[in-house]
Write a protein that holds these residues in place. Structure first.
Motif, PDB file in Angstrom:
ATOM      1  N   UNK A  39      21.246  31.365 -78.998  1.00 21.78           N
ATOM      2  CA  UNK A  39      20.237  30.347 -78.696  1.00 21.78           C
ATOM      3  C   UNK A  39      18.976  30.615 -79.500  1.00 21.78           C
ATOM      4  N   UNK A  40      18.477  29.581 -80.136  1.00 21.96           N
ATOM      5  CA  UNK A  40      17.223  29.641 -80.876  1.00 21.96           C
ATOM      6  C   UNK A  40      16.112  29.074 -79.979  1.00 21.96           C
ATOM      7  N   UNK A  41      14.852  29.213 -80.381  1.00 18.81           N
ATOM      8  CA  UNK A  41      13.759  28.627 -79.602  1.00 18.81           C
ATOM      9  C   UNK A  41      13.983  27.121 -79.376  1.00 18.81           C
ATOM     10  N   UNK A  42      13.544  26.659 -78.204  1.00 18.21           N
ATOM     11  CA  UNK A  42      13.722  25.258 -77.834  1.00 18.21           C
ATOM     12  C   UNK A  42      15.119  24.961 -77.319  1.00 18.21           C
ATOM     13  N   UNK A  43      15.858  26.011 -76.940  1.00 19.36           N
ATOM     14  CA  UNK A  43      17.235  25.880 -76.460  1.00 19.36           C
ATOM     15  C   UNK A  43      18.129  25.175 -77.472  1.00 19.36           C
ATOM     16  N   UNK A  44      17.902  25.482 -78.752  1.00 18.72           N
ATOM     17  CA  UNK A  44      18.759  24.964 -79.810  1.00 18.72           C
ATOM     18  C   UNK A  44      19.911  25.956 -79.976  1.00 18.72           C
ATOM     19  N   UNK A 107       9.971  29.632 -61.277  1.00 20.65           N
ATOM     20  CA  UNK A 107       8.667  29.855 -60.635  1.00 20.65           C
ATOM     21  C   UNK A 107       7.735  30.684 -61.495  1.00 20.65           C
ATOM     22  N   UNK A 108       8.238  31.776 -62.049  1.00 25.06           N
ATOM     23  CA  UNK A 108       7.323  32.662 -62.785  1.00 25.06           C
ATOM     24  C   UNK A 108       7.303  32.431 -64.295  1.00 25.06           C
ATOM     25  N   UNK A 109       8.129  31.509 -64.795  1.00 26.87           N
ATOM     26  CA  UNK A 109       8.115  31.198 -66.221  1.00 26.87           C
ATOM     27  C   UNK A 109       8.600  32.327 -67.101  1.00 26.87           C
ATOM     28  N   UNK A 110       9.379  33.220 -66.520  1.00 24.20           N
ATOM     29  CA  UNK A 110       9.906  34.373 -67.265  1.00 24.20           C
ATOM     30  C   UNK A 110      10.759  33.906 -68.443  1.00 24.20           C
ATOM     31  N   UNK A 111      10.563  34.510 -69.583  1.00 21.86           N
ATOM     32  CA  UNK A 111      11.346  34.168 -70.761  1.00 21.86           C
ATOM     33  C   UNK A 111      12.787  34.627 -70.578  1.00 21.86           C
ATOM     34  N   UNK A 112      13.693  33.816 -71.083  1.00 23.31           N
ATOM     35  CA  UNK A 112      15.115  34.127 -70.986  1.00 23.31           C
ATOM     36  C   UNK A 112      15.591  34.751 -72.296  1.00 23.31           C
ATOM     37  N   UNK A 113      15.428  34.007 -73.390  1.00 26.24           N
ATOM     38  CA  UNK A 113      15.827  34.524 -74.698  1.00 26.24           C
ATOM     39  C   UNK A 113      15.089  33.747 -75.781  1.00 26.24           C
ATOM     40  N   UNK A 114      14.709  34.439 -76.808  1.00 30.24           N
ATOM     41  CA  UNK A 114      14.092  33.810 -77.982  1.00 30.24           C
ATOM     42  C   UNK A 114      12.989  32.809 -77.630  1.00 30.24           C
ATOM     43  N   UNK A 115      12.174  33.156 -76.664  1.00 29.67           N
ATOM     44  CA  UNK A 115      11.060  32.304 -76.287  1.00 29.67           C
ATOM     45  C   UNK A 115      11.438  31.143 -75.384  1.00 29.67           C
ATOM     46  N   UNK A 116      12.666  31.078 -74.940  1.00 28.48           N
ATOM     47  CA  UNK A 116      13.123  30.003 -74.055  1.00 28.48           C
ATOM     48  C   UNK A 116      12.904  30.380 -72.600  1.00 28.48           C
TER      49      UNK A 116
END
Length: 186
Positions: A39-44, A107-116
Motif C-alpha cells: 500500500x502506498x500513501x492514500x491507500x493506493x 478514534x486516535x488517528x494512528x497510522x497504519x502503513x505508509x502514512x495511511x
C-alpha cells in the motif's frame, strides 16, 4: 534447525503483524510488513507485478519474516518458507480483535502503513476490512488446515489460542547459525 524464513498467517484480525514483530524481536530475524510493501500513501494499492517483485526479492534472502501473504503471490513465500506460524483463532476472537483495533485506529488517528490511516467511512464501506474478515475467514482457516495435513510441506505451528502463541514465543531459541555466511571486512 532454527527456522530462518518464517511466514505468519491467519485470518484478518488475528494479530499477524503483532505476532511477526514479536517473533522478530525473539529471533533477531528481519521482519517485513506486507502492508508497507503493498500500500502506498492514500491507500493506493501497489500494482500486482510490483508486489510480486518486492516479495520475491525478500523471499530470495536467507532470513525473513513476513506477516501475511496475498493469494495473488502466496506461492512465492511458500516456495522457501521453513516455518508457518498459523494463527487459527476462533471467529469471535479474531473479529473482536479486528473491531477493537479498527475502532482504536479511527478514534486516535494512528497510522497504519505508509502514512495511511483508517476512517469510519472505510470501516463501513464496500472495501471494509470487517467485510473482508467475514468473506475470507473460512477460506483462510481451510488453507491453514490443509497446510497442517500436508506432511511434505513446511513445518506449521498452528496456534488455536493466543496462549499457545505466547508459550511458543517464551521458549528459548538459539541464535540462527550464520557460520556458513560469507564474512566481509568492515
Amino acid at each position: 534447525m532454527v527456522a530462518r524464513r518464517i511466514f505468519v498467517y491467519g485470518v484478518t484480525g488475528s494479530g499477524k503483524t503483532t505476532a511477526a514483530a514479536r517473533i522478530a524481536t525473539a529471533t533477531g530475524l528481519p521482519w517485513h510488513s506486507v502492508d508497507d510493501l503493498t500500500w502506498e500513501p492514500g491507500w493506493v494499492q501497489v500494482p500486482d507485478e510490483e508486489q510480486r517483485r518486492r516479495i520475491a526479492a525478500i523471499c530470495a534472502g536467507e532470513e525473513w519474516i513476513l506477516d501475511t501473504a496475498y493469494g495473488k503471490w502466496l506461492e512465492i513465500p511458500l516456495a522457501r518458507v521453513e516455518l508457518i506460524v498459523a494463527l487459527d483463532y476462533p471467529r469471535w476472537l479474531s473479529l473482536a480483535r479486528l473491531l477493537h483495533r479498527t475502532a482504536r485506529r479511527i478514534i486516535d488517528g494512528r497510522l497504519v502503513c505508509n502514512g495511511n490511516w483508517e476512517t469510519l467511512r472505510q470501516a463501513m464501506g464496500n472495501d471494509s476490512i470487517i467485510r473482508w474478515h467475514l468473506q475470507s475467514f473460512g477460506r483462510k482457516r481451510e488453507r491453514i488446515r490443509r497446510w497442517c495435513a500436508d506432511t511434505s510441506g513446511p513445518t506449521v505451528l498452528r496456534c488455536t489460542s493466543p496462549r499457545q502463541l505466547e508459550r511458543w514465543l517464551r521458549q528459548p531459541r538459539p541464535a540462527p547459525d550464520r557460520s556458513s555466511e560469507p564474512r566481509y571486512p568492515r
